[in-house]
Design an enzyme around this catalytic site. Structure first.
Site, PDB file in Angstrom:
ATOM      1  N   LYS A   1       0.797  -1.078  -0.103  1.00 56.09           N
ATOM      2  CA  LYS A   1       0.151  -0.038   0.154  1.00 56.09           C
ATOM      3  C   LYS A   1       0.799   1.213  -0.022  1.00 56.09           C
ATOM      4  CE  LYS A   1      -2.216  -1.231   3.809  1.00 56.09           C
ATOM      5  NZ  LYS A   1      -1.688  -2.317   4.124  1.00 56.09           N
TER       6      LYS A   1
ATOM      7  N   ARG B   1      11.358  -1.590  11.671  1.00 57.87           N
ATOM      8  CA  ARG B   1      10.135  -1.554  12.371  1.00 57.87           C
ATOM      9  C   ARG B   1      10.257  -2.811  13.265  1.00 57.87           C
ATOM     10  NH1 ARG B   1       5.464  -0.111   8.414  1.00 57.87           N
ATOM     11  NH2 ARG B   1       4.305  -1.459  10.065  1.00 57.87           N
TER      12      ARG B   1
ATOM     13  N   ARG C   1      -0.655  -9.483  13.259  1.00 57.02           N
ATOM     14  CA  ARG C   1      -1.156  -8.521  12.294  1.00 57.02           C
ATOM     15  C   ARG C   1      -1.739  -9.112  11.260  1.00 57.02           C
ATOM     16  NH1 ARG C   1       4.441  -5.975  10.884  1.00 57.02           N
ATOM     17  NH2 ARG C   1       3.257  -4.794   9.308  1.00 57.02           N
TER      18      ARG C   1
ATOM     19  N   ARG D   1      11.415  -6.575   4.674  1.00 57.01           N
ATOM     20  CA  ARG D   1      11.169  -5.180   4.839  1.00 57.01           C
ATOM     21  C   ARG D   1      11.688  -4.850   6.301  1.00 57.01           C
ATOM     22  NH1 ARG D   1       5.204  -2.190   5.089  1.00 57.01           N
ATOM     23  NH2 ARG D   1       5.270  -3.149   7.103  1.00 57.01           N
TER      24      ARG D   1
ATOM     25  N   ARG E   1      -9.594   0.618   8.888  1.00 57.61           N
ATOM     26  CA  ARG E   1      -9.155  -0.704   9.285  1.00 57.61           C
ATOM     27  C   ARG E   1     -10.196  -1.600   9.921  1.00 57.61           C
ATOM     28  NH1 ARG E   1      -3.313   0.157   8.775  1.00 57.61           N
ATOM     29  NH2 ARG E   1      -2.166  -1.963   9.020  1.00 57.61           N
TER      30      ARG E   1
HETATM   31  P1  ADP Z   1       1.231  -2.299   7.890  1.00 57.04           P
HETATM   32  O1  ADP Z   1       2.388  -2.280   7.167  1.00 57.04           O
HETATM   33  O2  ADP Z   1       1.225  -3.644   8.711  1.00 57.04           O
HETATM   34  O3  ADP Z   1      -0.120  -1.995   7.040  1.00 57.04           O
HETATM   35  P2  ADP Z   1       0.976   0.462   9.043  1.00 57.04           P
HETATM   36  O4  ADP Z   1       2.163   1.144   8.725  1.00 57.04           O
HETATM   37  O5  ADP Z   1      -0.100   0.930   8.196  1.00 57.04           O
HETATM   38  O6  ADP Z   1       1.265  -1.230   8.890  1.00 57.04           O
HETATM   39  O7  ADP Z   1       0.417   0.303  10.594  1.00 57.04           O
HETATM   40  C1  ADP Z   1       1.262   0.070  11.704  1.00 57.04           C
HETATM   41  C2  ADP Z   1       0.518  -0.160  12.833  1.00 57.04           C
HETATM   42  O8  ADP Z   1      -0.375   1.189  13.158  1.00 57.04           O
HETATM   43  C3  ADP Z   1      -0.816  -1.023  12.656  1.00 57.04           C
HETATM   44  O9  ADP Z   1      -0.327  -2.543  13.041  1.00 57.04           O
HETATM   45  C4  ADP Z   1      -1.715  -0.707  13.892  1.00 57.04           C
HETATM   46  O10 ADP Z   1      -1.150  -0.995  15.130  1.00 57.04           O
HETATM   47  C5  ADP Z   1      -1.582   0.851  13.677  1.00 57.04           C
HETATM   48  N1  ADP Z   1      -2.692   1.486  12.789  1.00 57.04           N
HETATM   49  C6  ADP Z   1      -2.392   1.950  11.718  1.00 57.04           C
HETATM   50  N2  ADP Z   1      -3.520   2.339  10.930  1.00 57.04           N
HETATM   51  C7  ADP Z   1      -4.331   2.071  11.833  1.00 57.04           C
HETATM   52  C8  ADP Z   1      -5.801   2.068  11.719  1.00 57.04           C
HETATM   53  N3  ADP Z   1      -6.691   2.621  10.920  1.00 57.04           N
HETATM   54  N4  ADP Z   1      -6.536   1.631  13.003  1.00 57.04           N
HETATM   55  C9  ADP Z   1      -5.974   0.983  13.942  1.00 57.04           C
HETATM   56  N5  ADP Z   1      -4.746   0.764  14.001  1.00 57.04           N
HETATM   57  C10 ADP Z   1      -3.825   1.261  13.035  1.00 57.04           C
END
Ligand code: ADP
Length: 193
Positions: free
Chosen positions: A14, A133, A145, A127, A88
């Site tokens: 994404k 991270r 996750r 990654r 989400r």
């Molecule tokens: P990923 O690569 O897992 O998609 P992101 O960088 O988008 O990760 O998000 C990292 C973390 O931030 C998620 O695992 C969650 O804990 C939190 N997070 C991000 N967006 C949301 C959301 N819309 N609702 C709840 N938690 C979120």
């Protein structure tokens, strides 16, 4: 206003594809994950978000919705926004609908990147080498996750499908190929918006 929800499990690409869409269509890119990571680490909000994200859990809806709305409000002149990592949960999707309706606009399309689970896990492990991270580095957190995605986030696609807004995109292949698929899906939709 073009409002694109870019959807998919962790590791679907994404972030990478959002940057391309942003350049090509002149949009604002909002990633809730990036917004959480950019908070002042000493702040209560950052500590709260981290306590969830580090374990691979979702940050609570009320906090996340507030953060997202504040972020969107920073770009009053945007001709369009890519929502990356939001909504989400179905509650977040409902909140986004309300928020946009109050601004006289709505979600234009959900572009959903479809990637098999084994490929996701491999990408996240790779990654971790460059992202630093913690949530990428630990296999049990990755597992959580992905399970959280299946349980709480996957239903969001059905929310948009029922509104006739879902486009599923094959998320396996070269970055360029996937971008082309997204452009094609978006261009064919834009005529209907
Ligand atoms: P990923 O690569 O897992 O998609 P992101 O960088 O988008 O990760 O998000 C990292 C973390 O931030 C998620 O695992 C969650 O804990 C939190 N997070 C991000 N967006 C949301 C959301 N819309 N609702 C709840 N938690 C979120």
């Amino acid at each position: 206003m073009l409002n694109i929800v870019l959807f998919g499990p962790p590791g679907a690409g994404k972030g990478t594809q959002s940057e391309r869409l942003k350049e090509k269509y002149g949009l604002v890119h909002i990633s809730t994950g990036d917004v959480f990571r950019a908070l002042d680490p000493q702040s209560d909000l950052a500590k709260l978000a981290k306590s969830y994200s580090e374990k691979g859990n979702l940050v609570p809806d009320d906090v996340t919705i507030q953060i997202l709305e504040a972020e969107v409000s920073k770009f009053p002149d945007a001709k369009g926004v890519i929502y990356d990592g939001f909504p989400r949960t179905t509650a977040q999707a409902e909140a986004l609908d309300k928020f946009l309706a109050a601004k006289g606009t709505s979600v234009s399309v959900m572009l959903s990147l479809v990637v098999p689970e084994e490929e996701l896990k491999a990408r996240l492990v790779a990654r971790a080498e460059v992202s630093g991270r913690k949530d990428d580095a630990d296999p049990s957190i990755i597992e959580n996750r992905i399970n959280t995605y299946k349980k709480s986030t996957a239903p969001v696609a059905e929310f948009y499908r029922s509104q006739g807004k879902l486009s599923e995109i094959n998320g396996v292949g070269s970055i360029d190929d996937i971008s082309e698929r997204l452009y094609t899906a978006l261009d064919s939709r834009k005529t209907k918006i």
